[in-house]
Scaffold this motif. Structure first.
Motif, mmCIF file in Angstrom:
data_model
loop_
_atom_site.group_PDB
_atom_site.id
_atom_site.type_symbol
_atom_site.label_atom_id
_atom_site.label_comp_id
_atom_site.label_asym_id
_atom_site.label_seq_id
_atom_site.Cartn_x
_atom_site.Cartn_y
_atom_site.Cartn_z
ATOM 1 N N GLU A 2 21.949 13.013 -45.875
ATOM 2 C CA GLU A 2 22.496 14.292 -45.400
ATOM 3 C C GLU A 2 21.631 15.466 -45.830
ATOM 4 O O GLU A 2 21.591 16.491 -45.163
ATOM 5 N N SER A 3 20.946 15.305 -46.956
ATOM 6 C CA SER A 3 20.121 16.381 -47.522
ATOM 7 C C SER A 3 18.655 16.270 -47.130
ATOM 8 O O SER A 3 17.818 17.028 -47.625
ATOM 9 N N ASN A 4 18.323 15.300 -46.277
ATOM 10 C CA ASN A 4 16.960 15.066 -45.807
ATOM 11 C C ASN A 4 16.010 14.709 -46.954
ATOM 12 O O ASN A 4 14.872 15.169 -47.022
ATOM 13 N N ASN A 48 14.085 11.623 -48.841
ATOM 14 C CA ASN A 48 13.604 10.277 -48.552
ATOM 15 C C ASN A 48 13.512 9.448 -49.836
ATOM 16 O O ASN A 48 12.956 9.911 -50.838
ATOM 17 N N SER A 71 10.591 17.085 -50.866
ATOM 18 C CA SER A 71 9.820 18.169 -50.261
ATOM 19 C C SER A 71 10.429 18.685 -48.957
ATOM 20 O O SER A 71 10.159 19.825 -48.572
ATOM 21 N N HIS A 72 11.274 17.906 -48.295
ATOM 22 C CA HIS A 72 11.915 18.355 -47.059
ATOM 23 C C HIS A 72 13.427 18.495 -47.220
ATOM 24 O O HIS A 72 14.154 18.564 -46.227
ATOM 25 N N CYS A 73 13.874 18.553 -48.449
ATOM 26 C CA CYS A 73 15.305 18.691 -48.730
ATOM 27 C C CYS A 73 15.821 19.979 -48.082
ATOM 28 O O CYS A 73 15.194 21.029 -48.189
ATOM 29 N N ASN A 74 16.978 19.878 -47.406
ATOM 30 C CA ASN A 74 17.503 21.020 -46.667
ATOM 31 C C ASN A 74 18.538 21.841 -47.445
ATOM 32 O O ASN A 74 19.187 22.718 -46.875
ATOM 33 N N ILE A 75 18.696 21.555 -48.740
ATOM 34 C CA ILE A 75 19.569 22.349 -49.603
ATOM 35 C C ILE A 75 18.818 22.629 -50.913
ATOM 36 O O ILE A 75 17.882 21.898 -51.251
#
Length: 89
Positions: free
Chosen positions: A25-27, A29, A51-55
């Motif tokens: 859910e938080s992108n 990996n 590095s691509h976490c959306n929160i």
């Protein structure tokens, strides 16, 4: 940027699912994962790419800790460099 997640507690169904759902859910990996059960104690260490976490990182940490409380485990996340500094021999 990478982080280390540690999970420790009494073994039960759904531990990996609970953690990995929050990460998805938080992108975030999952790069590597190891887990073992010592008698009935579950232990898991995950290396993740944030590095691509959306929160924000602290929100991710709060979500993981809350999931741990919900299912009776200790779940922590640390930036990889902090984890390595703390565990250097």
């Amino acid at each position: 940027m990478r982080a280390v997640i540690t999970v420790i507690g009494k073994d039960k169904v759904g531990i990996i699912s609970g953690v990995s759902n929050i990460l998805a859910e938080s992108n975030v990996n999952i790069l590597d994962i190891t887990q073992t059960i010592l008698q009935d104690v579950f232990t898991m260490i995950m290396l993740v790419d944030i590095s691509h976490c959306n929160i924000p990182f602290h929100d991710l940490s709060d979500k993981l800790e809350s999931k741990g409380v919900e299912i009776g485990l200790k779940i922590q996340i640390q930036h990889e460099d902090i984890f390595n500094s703390m565990h250097r021999i």
